[in-house]
Design a protein around this motif. Sequence first.
Motif, PDB file in Angstrom:
ATOM      1  N   TRP A 144       0.782  -1.288  -0.078  1.00 24.55           N
ATOM      2  CA  TRP A 144       0.027  -0.087   0.018  1.00 24.55           C
ATOM      3  C   TRP A 144       0.595   1.323   0.229  1.00 24.55           C
ATOM      4  N   CYS A 145       1.800   1.098   0.969  1.00 25.19           N
ATOM      5  CA  CYS A 145       2.581   2.473   1.142  1.00 25.19           C
ATOM      6  C   CYS A 145       4.076   2.296   0.385  1.00 25.19           C
ATOM      7  N   HIS A 146       4.149   2.720  -0.862  1.00 26.84           N
ATOM      8  CA  HIS A 146       5.438   2.525  -1.536  1.00 26.84           C
ATOM      9  C   HIS A 146       6.345   3.573  -1.281  1.00 26.84           C
ATOM     10  N   ILE A 147       5.967   4.816  -0.991  1.00 27.87           N
ATOM     11  CA  ILE A 147       6.899   6.081  -0.698  1.00 27.87           C
ATOM     12  C   ILE A 147       6.425   6.818   0.510  1.00 27.87           C
ATOM     13  N   THR A 148       7.207   6.772   1.448  1.00 27.03           N
ATOM     14  CA  THR A 148       6.716   7.312   2.719  1.00 27.03           C
ATOM     15  C   THR A 148       7.743   8.398   3.075  1.00 27.03           C
ATOM     16  N   GLY A 149       7.395   9.665   3.740  1.00 30.06           N
ATOM     17  CA  GLY A 149       8.229  10.563   4.368  1.00 30.06           C
ATOM     18  C   GLY A 149       7.712  10.701   5.757  1.00 30.06           C
ATOM     19  N   THR A 150       8.421  10.217   6.615  1.00 29.31           N
ATOM     20  CA  THR A 150       7.848  10.219   8.256  1.00 29.31           C
ATOM     21  C   THR A 150       8.681  11.373   8.844  1.00 29.31           C
ATOM     22  N   ASP A 151       8.014  12.331   9.518  1.00 31.40           N
ATOM     23  CA  ASP A 151       8.432  13.421  10.134  1.00 31.40           C
ATOM     24  C   ASP A 151       8.777  12.978  11.581  1.00 31.40           C
ATOM     25  N   LEU A 152      10.282  13.252  12.144  1.00 33.78           N
ATOM     26  CA  LEU A 152      10.641  13.136  13.221  1.00 33.78           C
ATOM     27  C   LEU A 152      11.046  14.242  13.673  1.00 33.78           C
ATOM     28  N   VAL A 153      11.004  14.468  15.344  1.00 41.56           N
ATOM     29  CA  VAL A 153      11.766  15.566  15.943  1.00 41.56           C
ATOM     30  C   VAL A 153      12.619  15.111  17.145  1.00 41.56           C
ATOM     31  N   ARG A 154      13.467  15.763  17.599  1.00 33.74           N
ATOM     32  CA  ARG A 154      14.462  15.306  18.765  1.00 33.74           C
ATOM     33  C   ARG A 154      14.028  16.236  19.932  1.00 33.74           C
ATOM     34  N   ASP A 155      13.981  15.835  21.088  1.00 30.14           N
ATOM     35  CA  ASP A 155      13.440  16.538  22.138  1.00 30.14           C
ATOM     36  C   ASP A 155      14.593  16.694  23.169  1.00 30.14           C
ATOM     37  N   LYS A 156      14.255  17.509  23.894  1.00 29.12           N
ATOM     38  CA  LYS A 156      15.595  17.875  24.862  1.00 29.12           C
ATOM     39  C   LYS A 156      16.401  16.876  25.284  1.00 29.12           C
ATOM     40  N   ASP A 157      15.923  15.500  25.537  1.00 28.18           N
ATOM     41  CA  ASP A 157      16.442  14.406  26.014  1.00 28.18           C
ATOM     42  C   ASP A 157      17.445  13.610  24.790  1.00 28.18           C
ATOM     43  N   GLY A 158      17.467  14.290  23.925  1.00 30.27           N
ATOM     44  CA  GLY A 158      18.158  13.543  22.766  1.00 30.27           C
ATOM     45  C   GLY A 158      17.526  12.700  21.817  1.00 30.27           C
ATOM     46  N   ARG A 427      18.794  27.005  15.141  1.00 28.90           N
ATOM     47  CA  ARG A 427      17.565  27.287  14.919  1.00 28.90           C
ATOM     48  C   ARG A 427      16.851  25.912  15.024  1.00 28.90           C
ATOM     49  N   HIS A 428      15.533  25.692  15.291  1.00 26.13           N
ATOM     50  CA  HIS A 428      15.006  24.398  15.592  1.00 26.13           C
ATOM     51  C   HIS A 428      14.745  23.671  14.172  1.00 26.13           C
ATOM     52  N   VAL A 429      14.955  22.308  14.263  1.00 25.75           N
ATOM     53  CA  VAL A 429      14.723  21.460  13.139  1.00 25.75           C
ATOM     54  C   VAL A 429      13.857  20.457  13.307  1.00 25.75           C
ATOM     55  N   ASP A 430      13.356  19.800  12.370  1.00 29.55           N
ATOM     56  CA  ASP A 430      12.878  18.492  12.342  1.00 29.55           C
ATOM     57  C   ASP A 430      13.496  17.654  10.972  1.00 29.55           C
ATOM     58  N   LEU A 431      12.957  16.495  11.026  1.00 32.51           N
ATOM     59  CA  LEU A 431      13.876  15.424  10.228  1.00 32.51           C
ATOM     60  C   LEU A 431      12.692  14.425   9.374  1.00 32.51           C
ATOM     61  N   ARG A 432      12.914  14.669   8.078  1.00 37.66           N
ATOM     62  CA  ARG A 432      11.885  13.862   7.050  1.00 37.66           C
ATOM     63  C   ARG A 432      12.910  12.828   6.328  1.00 37.66           C
ATOM     64  N   PRO A 433      13.019  11.660   6.841  1.00 37.44           N
ATOM     65  CA  PRO A 433      13.535  10.775   5.992  1.00 37.44           C
ATOM     66  C   PRO A 433      12.537  10.074   5.076  1.00 37.44           C
ATOM     67  N   TYR A 434      12.784   9.574   3.868  1.00 40.21           N
ATOM     68  CA  TYR A 434      12.218   8.771   2.901  1.00 40.21           C
ATOM     69  C   TYR A 434      12.523   7.309   2.689  1.00 40.21           C
ATOM     70  N   ILE A 435      11.341   6.561   2.917  1.00 39.47           N
ATOM     71  CA  ILE A 435      11.235   5.062   3.035  1.00 39.47           C
ATOM     72  C   ILE A 435      10.617   4.735   1.787  1.00 39.47           C
ATOM     73  N   LEU A 436      11.325   3.820   1.085  1.00 42.31           N
ATOM     74  CA  LEU A 436      10.782   3.021  -0.172  1.00 42.31           C
ATOM     75  C   LEU A 436      10.224   1.468   0.267  1.00 42.31           C
ATOM     76  N   TYR A 437       9.108   1.106  -0.366  1.00 40.15           N
ATOM     77  CA  TYR A 437       8.786  -0.141  -0.041  1.00 40.15           C
ATOM     78  C   TYR A 437       8.556  -0.797  -1.628  1.00 40.15           C
ATOM     79  N   GLY A 438       9.452  -1.657  -1.812  1.00 37.63           N
ATOM     80  CA  GLY A 438       9.277  -2.318  -3.226  1.00 37.63           C
ATOM     81  C   GLY A 438       9.470  -3.852  -2.712  1.00 37.63           C
ATOM     82  N   LYS A 439      10.901  -4.501  -3.243  1.00 40.07           N
ATOM     83  CA  LYS A 439      11.029  -5.847  -2.839  1.00 40.07           C
ATOM     84  C   LYS A 439      11.321  -6.178  -1.200  1.00 40.07           C
ATOM     85  N   GLU A 440      11.733  -4.791  -0.877  1.00 38.02           N
ATOM     86  CA  GLU A 440      12.023  -4.766   0.580  1.00 38.02           C
ATOM     87  C   GLU A 440      11.970  -3.385   0.991  1.00 38.02           C
TER      88      GLU A 440
END
Length: 475
Positions: A144-158, A427-440
């Motif tokens: 179902w989800c072939h291309i995903t961009g998941t948003d992550l953030v890092r808190d004060k605990d690292g 300056r504050h940041v977030d992170l969006r890695p990209y995940i592909l789902y094909g053979k794996e």
Amino acid sequence: MKVIHNNQQGFYDEMYRNERELRPHYSRFGNYIQSISAKKLSHLQYSADKAQMAMGMTFNVYHDKEGLEKILHLDIIPRIIPANEWKILEDGLKQRIDALNLFLQDIYNEQKIFADEVIPRDLILGSKDYLEPCKGLTPPKGIWCHITGTDLVRDKDGDFYVLEDNLRCPSGVSYMLESREIIKRAFPELFNSLGVRPVSDYSTKLLEMLQFLSEKPKPVIGVLTPGVYNSAYFEHSYLAQQMGVELVSGMDLLVENKKVYMQTTKGLEQIDVLYRRIDDTFLDPLAFNPDSMLGVPGLFEAYKAGNVALANAPGTGVADDKAVYAYVPRIIRYYLKEEPILKNVPTYLCREKADREYVLDNIADLVVKETNAAGGYGMLIGPKADSEEHERFRKLIQDNPTNYIAQPTLSLSTVPSIIDNKSIEGRHVDLRPYILYGKEIEVIPGALTRVALKKGSLVVNSSQGGGSKDTWVLY
């Protein structure tokens, strides 16, 4: 150029361990930055700005009086992530995508998760993004989800926290790819000596994944765009060009005998796979929104007949719902029998009485989000808002509690950034890695780092004045 170390209390400084000590993975880069002149650093930033202009790295902002096209500002100081930290993210994201894919297959078919009372049936079936026409469907290869961009953030605990899952039409990957080319030219020796993992093969991997969805040995592939006025049109055209496939809009396509054809100067050519950059309900006016002028009449019937593959599959939007997000840890435990590797941000569901009362009483300390909004819209940042805005959101929640969630205000991590070519400030940041789902399932070893350019701001979205950074994942 004055360097301001941004290790303020309550924030995790990604470059500095304390006021004077650089984190090990930043030591070589940090020492280099401090050794060069302010003039040279300003020149490097100026050159990066010009390169963006030349490449046409723009996005469109709707309802902006200053004009449609804007440059997504690229700050030349990269975000650097060491291998051990990336491995945790990689494992956690693979786990999350695996579980969400199983969830989507289940809710459109057997619906075991409802019978076992892991997630409320009405929450899913009542969502505007749950597509009834998709019931009983299994997409090609069960993905179902072939291309995903998941948003992550890092808190004060690292620690990293997942902020939201983007499974429909995640954008920004072209900025990740083009930014890398610009920043490599700014710091060629540093880039090579630090051992930064490449992202340049993303387009090849994306093409291989799309080809995998078809049973044909040489499928015809197209990128389906809403058109030139879409906010991510630069990306649509860029990815089509990089993959060597067709860039098409709904006007270029037609359906005959449940097959999708592209109109060319040589006649009709059948399309086997579409990487769609159009939201679910606009794909086909006959199956979903009858007012859609962007989609292709009959496309969904062709999809159901197995004559065209769509990435991402229609129906994935329900897993983007911010209320569903709160249940993802339970979803992981249910389908995989594993504990979540990545944490969710604690989330209050306003549909539940106890949570709603807590949110209404503590709204000044919370971030309130509309469950179906995106891009920083439909959101209240309690500590930054005034009492009038608090009261407005209280009424919105009381009128339609199902439409809202709330979360504590996170102390987003900071990365030094060049401000007005005069100083370096955190300056504050977030992170969006990209995940592909094909053979794996594969997590691309880089990401779009979005940065809030306004001092003290926690809103990183480009539509709300944010910028970006290149993300260096080390071997």
